[in-house]
Each structure stands twice: as structure tokens, then as C-alpha cells.
Design a protein around this motif. Structure first.
Motif, PDB file in Angstrom:
ATOM      1  N   GLU A 190     180.971  55.755 -76.372  1.00 22.37           N
ATOM      2  CA  GLU A 190     180.681  55.595 -74.943  1.00 22.37           C
ATOM      3  C   GLU A 190     181.952  55.752 -74.106  1.00 22.37           C
ATOM      4  O   GLU A 190     181.914  56.359 -73.034  1.00 22.37           O
ATOM      5  CB  GLU A 190     180.047  54.228 -74.710  1.00 22.37           C
ATOM      6  N   ARG A 191     183.068  55.222 -74.592  1.00 20.09           N
ATOM      7  CA  ARG A 191     184.316  55.337 -73.825  1.00 20.09           C
ATOM      8  C   ARG A 191     184.774  56.796 -73.755  1.00 20.09           C
ATOM      9  O   ARG A 191     185.208  57.277 -72.704  1.00 20.09           O
ATOM     10  CB  ARG A 191     185.410  54.476 -74.470  1.00 20.09           C
TER      11      ARG A 191
ATOM     12  N   ALA B  96     182.508  58.640 -71.316  1.00 15.06           N
ATOM     13  CA  ALA B  96     182.808  58.267 -69.931  1.00 15.06           C
ATOM     14  C   ALA B  96     184.091  58.931 -69.458  1.00 15.06           C
ATOM     15  O   ALA B  96     184.183  59.396 -68.315  1.00 15.06           O
ATOM     16  CB  ALA B  96     182.932  56.745 -69.831  1.00 15.06           C
ATOM     17  N   GLN B  97     185.087  58.996 -70.329  1.00 14.11           N
ATOM     18  CA  GLN B  97     186.362  59.609 -69.950  1.00 14.11           C
ATOM     19  C   GLN B  97     186.206  61.106 -69.737  1.00 14.11           C
ATOM     20  O   GLN B  97     186.850  61.688 -68.867  1.00 14.11           O
ATOM     21  CB  GLN B  97     187.394  59.333 -71.041  1.00 14.11           C
TER      22      GLN B  97
ATOM     23  N   GLN C 115     183.335  62.563 -68.988  1.00 18.06           N
ATOM     24  CA  GLN C 115     182.210  62.794 -68.082  1.00 18.06           C
ATOM     25  C   GLN C 115     181.156  63.714 -68.727  1.00 18.06           C
ATOM     26  O   GLN C 115     180.583  64.584 -68.068  1.00 18.06           O
ATOM     27  CB  GLN C 115     182.701  63.389 -66.762  1.00 18.06           C
TER      28      GLN C 115
END
Length: 780
Positions: free
Chosen positions: A688-689, A692-693, A695
Motif C-alpha cells: 500500500e505504501r 501510494a508513493q 500513485q
């Protein structure tokens, strides 16, 4: 002018070549039906003196092909080969030797099958007893329960059914005796027990030298004898058989027995000894040669040494065709043939060497080494030229240690105290032998890893040298009388021409290899069991290793899988070893890799971890002077047009109190339009990280599935964002964790992603072209 080979040698060579081809034959029904008709010409060839020539050799090869094809079919249909991998089995039989802790032991089968539903199955298998399972005396009838782990076959060669797999014994029970116990197994176990009482820490080495039982040898001992070119000393060979026969002959002469009775007793003793050992091919070869030699002397018909050797090979191959694939068989016969054919020439070449015993030792070693080196290179992926020198002291030491140990056993069987005294004396010789191996193995350049490509290069160089030298000699004979050179000058010129041709091949060969796969990236997921072990080849042929698999008391994936694969590919150096996190199933084999190759740098999350395995890996890298770099989010490097970009761990998870999976390294490999994502054991939170980073912009072609397919990784969001076309799952067969999780496999299938698992498909190799095109190959 060289004399032609004896007819029996020609027949044996033809049979051997045909046999090897037959063992690769996928269809054995035709040769089974035609075998009698094909074999008939061979009988004519052997019985009719006028027969021979090319037609006879072709007939022998045809018979060998039939024999090999039938043997391959029989091996495939054998009850042991067809046991299902991972099945719970009930086995009735008896142990054939006294087991060493953690080592496999031969188990004779009477029946095998599911508990309560066994069926008749004759032969032997390998069994490994759990530490808390007491072993009954060898030869005792027993029933054992355990799980069957089949050896996964990769490649087209058949495997002897005795090596079809290993039974991991969870429990067993001795059965009431239904008759006399197996006398051979009881004798062998009794000698093993005596050896362990008398020799202590040297017992494993003595068992190898006396009984051909190498299960108790440490990996370090095997490694240094192999690296010093002295592995042959650990095998039962002509030295041992000759010693038995010689002792019996001596005793017979002291008893003033007639010559015929003495020779018959010696032959019977040597044969019995080999049968008690289980008739390994080198020992069987020695015994057959001894029997044939004694028979020729009794018949007053001198026999050609090569003919005796060929007769022994033919007998062994007829009885056990799969012996043709055995390294011991190949090395034993090739070594003796090399000594018979090349030793006189080596003696002539070393005429200036003094004293005579040194010249003879060097000539014998050089003759045997010249023939066995290509075989050792193909079978074991290494050569040990230092063996030429190491054998000079080692062979006499072995020749003294074997009878000294045998004498200690003979005395110790009736008088333990004198036996221990003699065993200590033999131990001095054994320690000296081991010390020679240690010194020779430590000599820089004394041994080297080689690949099949290296062997092919040297074979081509040798062929080029012979052809060039013969061509030069032919032209020299056609020269006008006034231009003819002296024989000495002509001989030297032939040597230089041959050497030049060989050197030209060796210089051009690396360039030709570079064209094979030039500009391509190769990603290989090795079958290392329950763990990760991957290697990456750059477009210019440089190599990265990503994790090195697990290590336990009886299995080191680095030593058994990663290093042999790299050596088979001719790897000389590793640019970087990436260790995703300090769990044993990822870094267990790292030390074997660090010890085997020069490594440019080691990269890992650089989070302190106090496990002994991790600290030992750190110490090993420090001892080799290898740089240690942090593999964290933000680091990237390029190698030959290929980019490695690390995506995890992030600074916020660099805490040694966390589960190491939480700070596992993950990285992205890019090469042109191709990309692959390696997730290590990173959990969903890391996924997930990363998303998110980025996009969500992280489309890849290949996904190395995280944490062996555990439900803690490979989320729906990751698959939607990356949309891989191929997923690689590195996982062990029937592992205790239940990897890969069914829901993860269902998720991959739902997204239409082709998924390849190392437990089912073996090694998985992805080849990537510069234009982004790719293809995949599997070992099974």
C-alpha cells in the motif's frame, strides 16, 4: 604406428555410446521388441575372429541403444519412481546400514504404499530418520511410517530408482524375526559400530575408506577432498580390492596352499568384499579385472589390459545399464584407461625427473587426470589441477592408512585395547591424509569451477590442435625433397601449429559465447525449497543474486542449488548479492555464495538483527572484504542498461523490533519496455505504501509474488495497479506453512495472470530481449 584397439574394446565403446543414446530415448517399445535381433550381431562380432570393423561397432551401438532404452523404460515404470511426492507411506523392509544422525541411510524395501494398503516393491530407497526415532539394528525387519519426498527430475536423463526420493521417517517399529536377518546388513552394521568405537572423530573417514559409506562425512571434508583433487581416495577402488586379494594370497602362501587354491581363495575373498559393500561400480570394476587377470594367468593366455577393462565395463553395463550415468563408473574406467594408454608417454616426457618413484607417481597422475578431468568437470562443475601434486603424498598415505585401519579393526574385534592402540596409529596416517587435502585445497588456483561451455571449449581446442597438427604433417610429407625438414624440427613445428590452433579456439570462444544471449536479460527463480533464491543476468553477462535460499542441518540451498547453477553458467563473479531480509529461508545459503565467488557488494535493509545466521553472514562478508550497502527506498543503480530501483523499506519501518518481513526489501527492475517487481516477503502494508508513493503508476510484466504466496501479501490493489502478465512463486513442496495460500492463487487466476510455482515447475527462467519481448522456460 599405433596398433588397432582390441575387438572387445571396440565392441564395448560401441555399446557404451549406444547405451547413452538409448537412455535418452523417449520410446522404448521398439527397442524392447527388436533387442534380440539387434543384439545378435554383437554375439557374432565377439565369437567370430574375422568379424569387426565399422559394421560390428554399429551393431554393438544398436544393441547398446536397445539396452539403454529398455533400462530407461524400466526405471520410469519402477514402483519407487512412481511413488507420489509428499505421500504418507507405510514401508516394510530393513535398514541396510547403521545411520548417522541427520544423514540418509539405504532401506531395503519389501512392500510400500499407503498405511494399511502396501504392495510388493523390491529394491532400496533412501530413508532419513527423525532425531527422536531410534534406529533398530541393520538387517532387522521393520515397518516404518513417514512422508515420501520425490526427487524432482529436471532434464532427460533417467534417475536410478534407488535415488527416486527420500522417505522422511516419523516412526518405526521392529518386527519379530521371521527368519535369519540379512547377514550382509548385519555384518556391515557390526563393522560400522566397531569403527565408531575405535576411531571416534575419524570414524566417518574410515567408513568411507573401508566400507564405501560416505553418509557421515561432513560437507567440509567432502569439499576439501574435491578441491584438492583427492576425491578418488574416498572411493573404494583397486587399492582396496588388491589389498584384500593380496592379504589372502599371502596367508595362502604361508599356509603352503597350491597356487590354484590360493588364487581361488583370493578371487573369492575379493568378490565377497565387493558384494558386501553393495558392488559400487569402481569396486566391481576392480574385482572383475582381478578375476579376469587370474583366469588369463591360469589359462596361460596373456590378456590386453584394455581388453580386461572393456570386459569389466561390458559386464557391469549388461547387469546395470544405468551405471553408465554414474560418476564413479565413468571416472574409474576412464582413469584406468588413461593410465594404460598415456602413462608410457608421460614417463617418456618426464624422463629427466628424478627420483624414479616421483617420475612414476607424476606420470600416473598426469595420465589419469588427462582423461578424467573432462568427466569431473561435467559431473561436478570443477577441476583440480593441484591434484597432480597432491596425489604424490596422498596416494601412499591412503595406501598405508587403509591396511592400518583394517588391521586395527581385525585386532579390535577380538581385543579392544590393542585395537584402539592400532587405531590411534592409523589415525596419524588419516590426519596426515586430511592435512594434505587441506593444504592442497588452499593453494590459490589449485582448483577452479568450470561450466559445460568450458568443457566444450577445451574439447574443441583439442580437436583443432589434432586436426591442425595432422594437416601440417600431411603437407610436410608432400614437400619437395630439398625442402623437407628434419624429423625433430618437423615434430616441434607440429606442436606449435597444434598449440596455435588450440589457442585460437580458446581466444575466439568467449566472443562466440557472448553472442549467445547478447543484449538479453535473464531472470531465474531457482527451486531452493521453502525460500527464495533468484539470479539475474545483465545484458552484458554480469550477474546479480537475490537471496540464496534456506539452510538447515542437512540442506544448504546455497551450496546445493545456487552455487551449482551459477557454476554451470560459467559465472566467475557476482556483481551484487541482494538479501531482502534476515530470515533464514532467504539468507541461509548466502555464506556458500560468498565463499564460492568474488562478490562486488552485499545489499540488505541494514537493520540490526542478532540472529547467529545473520551475524555469521556479516562476518563472512567482512572476511572477504565485501562492501555492505543499505538496500532502501530511494537507492538505485544501473548495470549494462538495466536499472534496479529499490522501493522498500521506507525509513519509518527501520526498527529491529519489527518482524523482518515488515522491512523486507522490494525493488523494480527495468530494461527498456520490460519491468519486473520483486517483493521479497513484504506484507500488504508495504504494498500500500509503494502504491501510494507511485500513485498507482507501476505497471510490470513479471511479479515475483511476495512471501511465497502467503495471504499476508499480494493484495487485490497490487494486482490491479501492476497488471502483471506472469507471476513467479518461490515455494517449497508441501511446506508446513500452506504456501501459497489458496485465496492468493485464486486472486491471481481471477486477474488472468499466468502463475508458475517452483515447487511444481522447478526452475523458472524468463528471457527478455532488448525490444521488451520475453519468453519463459521451466525446468519441469
Amino acid at each position: 604406428m599405433s596398433r588397432p584397439l582390441p575387438r572387445l574394446v571396440q565392441v564395448t565403446c560401441g555399446v557404451a555410446v549406444g547405451l547413452v543414446l538409448g537412455l535418452r530415448s523417449p520410446a522404448a517399445v521398439v527397442p524392447l521388441l527388436l533387442a534380440p535381433a539387434i543384439a545378435a550381431p554383437v554375439g557374432v562380432l565377439l565369437l567370430v575372429p574375422a568379424a569387426g570393423g565399422r559394421a560390428g561397432v554399429v551393431a554393438a551401438a544398436a544393441a547398446g541403444w536397445a539396452l539403454g532404452a529398455v533400462a530407461a523404460r524400466d526405471a520410469a515404470l519402477d514402483c519407487r519412481t512412481r511413488l507420489p511426492d509428499g505421500a504418507l507411506l507405510e514401508v516394510h523392509g530393513a535398514l541396510e546400514a547403521r545411520p548417522w544422525p541427520g544423514a540418509a541411510v539405504p532401506l531395503r524395501l519389501d512392500s510400500v504404499g499407503a498405511p494399511g494398503a502396501g504392495r510388493r516393491c523390491a529394491g532400496t530407497i533412501r530413508a532419513k530418520l527423525r532425531a527422536d526415532v531410534p534406529a533398530p539394528p541393520a538387517g532387522t525387519e521393520l515397518v516404518a511410517w513417514g512422508r515420501w519426498w520425490a526427487f524432482q527430475r529436471e532434464g532427460g536423463w533417467p534417475r536410478p530408482p534407488a535415488w527416486a526420493g527420500t522417505l522422511s521417517v516419523d516412526s518405526l517399529r521392529a518386527l519379530p524375526a521371521r527368519g535369519a536377518a540379512d547377514p550382509i546388513a548385519r555384518w556391515r552394521a557390526g563393522v560400522q559400530a566397531l569403527i565408531r568405537r575405535l576411531f571416534g572423530r575419524r570414524a566417518a573417514l574410515v567408513e568411507s575408506l573401508i566400507l564405501a559409506q560416505q553418509a557421515g562425512l561432513d560437507d567440509e571434508v567432502r569439499e576439501r577432498f574435491a578441491s584438492s583433487g583427492l576425491s578418488h581416495i574416498l572411493a573404494i577402488s583397486g587399492l582396496h580390492v588388491g589389498l584384500v586379494a593380496g592379504v589372502v594370497l599371502l596367508l595362502a602362501r604361508l599356509a603352503r596352499l597350491p597356487a590354484l587354491s590360493a588364487e581361488a581363495a583370493a578371487a573369492a575373498a575379493a568378490t565377497a568384499y565387493v558384494l558386501l559393500l553393495g558392488a559400487p561400480p569402481p569396486a566391481a570394476r576392480s574385482a572383475l579385472q582381478l578375476l579376469l587377470l587370474l583366469a588369463s594367468r591360469r589359462l596361460q593366455r596373456p590378456a590386453d589390459p584394455l581388453a580386461l577393462l572393456a570386459a569389466g565395463a561390458l559386464a557391469i553395463l549388461a547387469a546395470s545399464p544405468l551405471a553408465a550415468l554414474d560418476a564413479g563408473f565413468q571416472l574409474s574406467f576412464a582413469g584406468v584407461a588413461g593410465i594404460v594408454v598415456l602413462r608410457p608417454r608421460c614417463m617418456a616426457g618426464l624422463a629427466r625427473v628424478r627420483p624414479k618413484w616421483l617420475r612414476e607417481a607424476l606420470a600416473t597422475g598426469a595420465a589419469a587426470t588427462a582423461v578424467t578431468t573432462p568427466i569431473a568437470a561435467l559431473q561436478f562443475g570443477r577441476i583440480a589441477p593441484i591434484g597432480l601434486l597432491a596425489n604424490v603424498p596422498a596416494v601412499p598415505l591412503g595406501g598405508l592408512a587403509v591396511p592400518a585401519a583394517a588391521l586395527a579393526l581385525a585386532v579390535g574385534a577380538v581385543a579392544p585395547a590393542p585395537g584402539r592402540f592400532l587405531a590411534d596409529g592409523a589415525g596419524v596416517l588419516l590426519d596426515a591424509l586430511d592435512r594434505v587435502a587441506q593444504i592442497a585445497a588452499a593453494v590459490p588456483g589449485g582448483h577452479a569451477a568450470v561450466s559445460p561451455d568450458d568443457v566444450l571449449a577445451w574439447a574443441l581446442a583439442g580437436a583443432a590442435a589434432v586436426l591442425a597438427a595432422r594437416g601440417f604433417a600431411g603437407r610436410a610429407r608432400l614437400a619437395p625433397p630439398g625442402h623437407a625438414r628434419s624429423p625433430v624440427r618437423a615434430g616441434r613445428a607440429r606442436v606449435w601449429v597444434g598449440a596455435g590452433a588450440a589457442a585460437a579456439v580458446l581466444v575466439v570462444w568467449p566472443a562466440l559465447l557472448g553472442l549467445r544471449g547478447a543484449g538479453m536479460v535473464e531472470i531465474v527463480a531457482l527451486d531452493v525449497g521453502q525460500g527464495d533464491g533468484l539470479v539475474i543476468r545483465s545484458p552484458a553477462g554480469r550477474w546479480l543474486v537475490v537471496d540464496a535460499g534456506p539452510r538447515s542441518d542437512d540442506f544448504d540451498a546455497g551450496r546445493a542449488r545456487v552455487v551449482p547453477f551459477l557454476r554451470s553458467r560459467g559465472v566467475r563473479r557476482i556483481e551484487a548479492l541482494i538479501l531482502t531480509h534476515p530470515h533464514a529461508d532467504h539468507i541461509g545459503g548466502a555464506q556458500a555464495v560468498l565463499d564460492a565467488f568474488p562478490v562486488g557488494a552485499v545489499l540488505d535493509p541494514a537493520v540490526p538483527n542478532g540472529t547467529p545466521l545473520y551475524l555469521a553472514t556479516l562476518d563472512d562478508a567482512r572476511r572477504h572484504g565485501i562492501r555492505w550497502l543499505a538496500a532502501r527506498d530511494g537507492r538505485r543503480f544501473e548495470l549494462d542498461g538495466m536499472t534496479i530501483e529499490f522501493l522498500a523499506p521506507a525509513p519509518g519501518v527501520l526498527d529491529d523490533r519489527l518482524d523482518p518481513n515488515d522491512f523486507s526489501t522490494a525493488f523494480l527492475l527495468r530494461y527498456g519496455h520490460f519491468s519486473a517487481l520483486f517483493m521479497g516477503d513484504a506484507p500488504v502494508a508495504t504494498e500500500e505504501r509503494i502504491l501510494a508513493q507511485r500513485q498507482g503508476a507501476i505497471r510490470v510484466v513479471v511479479l515475483k509474488v511476495g512471501h511465497h504466496g502467503s495471504r499476508t501479501a499480494t493484495s487485490e490493489a497490487l494486482l490491479e495497479a501492476t497488471a502483471p502478465r506472469l507471476a513467479l512463486v518461490s515455494v517449497g513442496r508441501r511446506n508446513r506453512f500452506g504456501h501459497p495460500a489458496p485465496e492468493v492463487m485464486a486472486r491471481l487466476a481471477r486477474h488472468g495472470i499466468r502463475t508458475l510455482r517452483t515447487d511444481l515447475r522447478g526452475m523458472v527462467r524468463v528471457m527478455v530481449r532488448p525490444d521488451g519481448g520475453w519468453r519463459v522456460e521451466t525446468g519441469r
